[in-house]
Design a protein around this motif. Structure first.
Motif, PDB file in Angstrom:
ATOM      1  N   GLU A 185       0.844  -1.193   0.000  1.00  0.00           N
ATOM      2  CA  GLU A 185       0.000   0.000   0.000  1.00  0.00           C
ATOM      3  C   GLU A 185       0.881   1.245   0.000  1.00  0.00           C
ATOM      4  OE1 GLU A 185      -3.958  -1.156   2.390  1.00  0.00           O
ATOM      5  OE2 GLU A 185      -2.089  -1.399   3.504  1.00  0.00           O
ATOM      6  N   ASP A 186       0.501   2.220  -0.804  1.00  0.00           N
ATOM      7  CA  ASP A 186       1.271   3.445  -0.976  1.00  0.00           C
ATOM      8  C   ASP A 186       1.133   4.336   0.262  1.00  0.00           C
ATOM      9  OD1 ASP A 186       2.427   5.846  -1.788  1.00  0.00           O
ATOM     10  OD2 ASP A 186       1.628   5.689  -3.822  1.00  0.00           O
ATOM     11  N   PRO A 187       2.249   4.596   0.965  1.00  0.00           N
ATOM     12  CA  PRO A 187       2.163   5.428   2.173  1.00  0.00           C
ATOM     13  C   PRO A 187       1.828   6.893   1.877  1.00  0.00           C
ATOM     14  CG  PRO A 187       4.440   4.876   1.699  1.00  0.00           C
ATOM     15  CD  PRO A 187       3.601   4.110   0.727  1.00  0.00           C
ATOM     16  N   ASP A 188       2.050   7.322   0.663  1.00  0.00           N
ATOM     17  CA  ASP A 188       1.760   8.715   0.311  1.00  0.00           C
ATOM     18  C   ASP A 188       0.292   8.942  -0.033  1.00  0.00           C
ATOM     19  OD1 ASP A 188       4.436   9.405   0.673  1.00  0.00           O
ATOM     20  OD2 ASP A 188       4.925   8.884  -1.401  1.00  0.00           O
ATOM     21  N   LYS A 189      -0.499   7.887   0.002  1.00  0.00           N
ATOM     22  CA  LYS A 189      -1.906   7.991  -0.394  1.00  0.00           C
ATOM     23  C   LYS A 189      -2.856   7.524   0.707  1.00  0.00           C
ATOM     24  CE  LYS A 189      -0.771   8.981  -4.703  1.00  0.00           C
ATOM     25  NZ  LYS A 189      -1.051  10.198  -5.371  1.00  0.00           N
ATOM     26  N   VAL A 190      -2.527   7.812   1.967  1.00  0.00           N
ATOM     27  CA  VAL A 190      -3.417   7.419   3.061  1.00  0.00           C
ATOM     28  C   VAL A 190      -4.638   8.333   3.089  1.00  0.00           C
ATOM     29  CG1 VAL A 190      -1.607   6.399   4.492  1.00  0.00           C
ATOM     30  CG2 VAL A 190      -2.188   8.800   4.787  1.00  0.00           C
ATOM     31  N   GLN A 191      -5.754   7.788   3.548  1.00  0.00           N
ATOM     32  CA  GLN A 191      -6.979   8.568   3.645  1.00  0.00           C
ATOM     33  C   GLN A 191      -6.951   9.454   4.880  1.00  0.00           C
ATOM     34  OE1 GLN A 191     -10.119   5.670   3.570  1.00  0.00           O
ATOM     35  NE2 GLN A 191     -10.226   5.707   1.342  1.00  0.00           N
ATOM     36  N   ASP A 192      -7.528  10.609   4.754  1.00  0.00           N
ATOM     37  CA  ASP A 192      -7.705  11.537   5.872  1.00  0.00           C
ATOM     38  C   ASP A 192      -6.395  11.870   6.574  1.00  0.00           C
ATOM     39  OD1 ASP A 192     -10.483  11.450   5.392  1.00  0.00           O
ATOM     40  OD2 ASP A 192     -10.647   9.648   6.645  1.00  0.00           O
ATOM     41  N   ASN A 193      -5.276  11.826   5.837  1.00  0.00           N
ATOM     42  CA  ASN A 193      -3.962  12.143   6.393  1.00  0.00           C
ATOM     43  C   ASN A 193      -3.698  11.359   7.687  1.00  0.00           C
ATOM     44  OD1 ASN A 193      -1.491  13.417   6.218  1.00  0.00           O
ATOM     45  ND2 ASN A 193      -2.156  15.194   7.392  1.00  0.00           N
ATOM     46  N   ASN A 194      -4.084  10.095   7.706  1.00  0.00           N
ATOM     47  CA  ASN A 194      -3.928   9.212   8.862  1.00  0.00           C
ATOM     48  C   ASN A 194      -2.442   8.884   9.054  1.00  0.00           C
ATOM     49  OD1 ASN A 194      -3.752   6.959  10.559  1.00  0.00           O
ATOM     50  ND2 ASN A 194      -5.742   6.178   9.907  1.00  0.00           N
ATOM     51  N   GLN A 195      -1.813   9.568  10.002  1.00  0.00           N
ATOM     52  CA  GLN A 195      -0.369   9.406  10.208  1.00  0.00           C
ATOM     53  C   GLN A 195       0.008   8.015  10.710  1.00  0.00           C
ATOM     54  OE1 GLN A 195       2.091  11.612   9.185  1.00  0.00           O
ATOM     55  NE2 GLN A 195       0.248  12.392   8.180  1.00  0.00           N
TER      56      GLN A 195
END
Length: 174
Positions: free
Chosen positions: A93-103
């Motif tokens: 899964e692409d870490p640069d494309k998380v939903q809602d800026n979920n850190q």
């Protein structure tokens, strides 16, 4: 516990029709389950698919069971998979494309990539997909040949689903 239960537990998005289709693909032998064991005790598992026309093995899922995580078992398993299959390819899964800026999710995805890099795989900068809404990157332990990767992954997923629907749910990402 059997492989399908592990899969459902560790990859919670595998539900409903997707779970049914994946179970069927395993039963038909289109994907294969492998276990990492210590004696009779199951430590982890992987679900793989041979892409023999390219001399690659796709690791679709890889997990170490919760009590054994962070104990070096993942690296042991990766070493065994490289010995058994040689050329590996996998989706992350692409870490640069998380939903809602979920850190927290971004850190988790980045840690997975770092783990695979420590174990000899590299991100391919040119291959990015969106699969059923999930942004994915591709990693491999070899320099990937020039190929129509969208076509290759669509064929693999069509076998998984048992239907030619991947052109609707598997797209190139920006």
């Amino acid at each position: 516990m059997n492989l399908r239960r592990y899969l459902k537990h560790d990859f919670s998005y595998i539900t409903g029709p997707l779970y049914f289709m994946f179970s069927r693909a395993l039963k038909k032998g289109q994907f294969h389950g492998l276990y990492l064991k210590d004696g009779e005790k199951e430590i982890g598992y992987a679900i793989v698919k041979d892409i023999s026309n390219l001399g690659l093995t796709l690791i679709k899922f890889l997990a170490i069971l919760p009590p054994y995580r962070s104990g070096g078992y993942g690296s042991v398993f990766m070493d065994q998979l490289k010995l058994q299959f040689g050329n590996l390819i996998l989706e992350v899964e692409d870490p640069d494309k998380v939903q809602d800026n979920n850190q927290e999710e971004k850190v988790t995805r980045s840690r997975r990539i770092t783990f695979y890099e420590r174990n000899g795989l590299q991100l391919d900068p040119d291959i990015k997909f969106i699969h059923a809404g999930y942004p994915l990157r591709v990693m491999s332990n070899i320099m990937l040949p020039k190929a129509d990767w969208l076509h290759i992954f669509r064929n693999s997923h069509n076998q998984l689903y048992g239907l030619p629907i991947s052109r609707f749910i598997l797209k190139l990402a920006d």
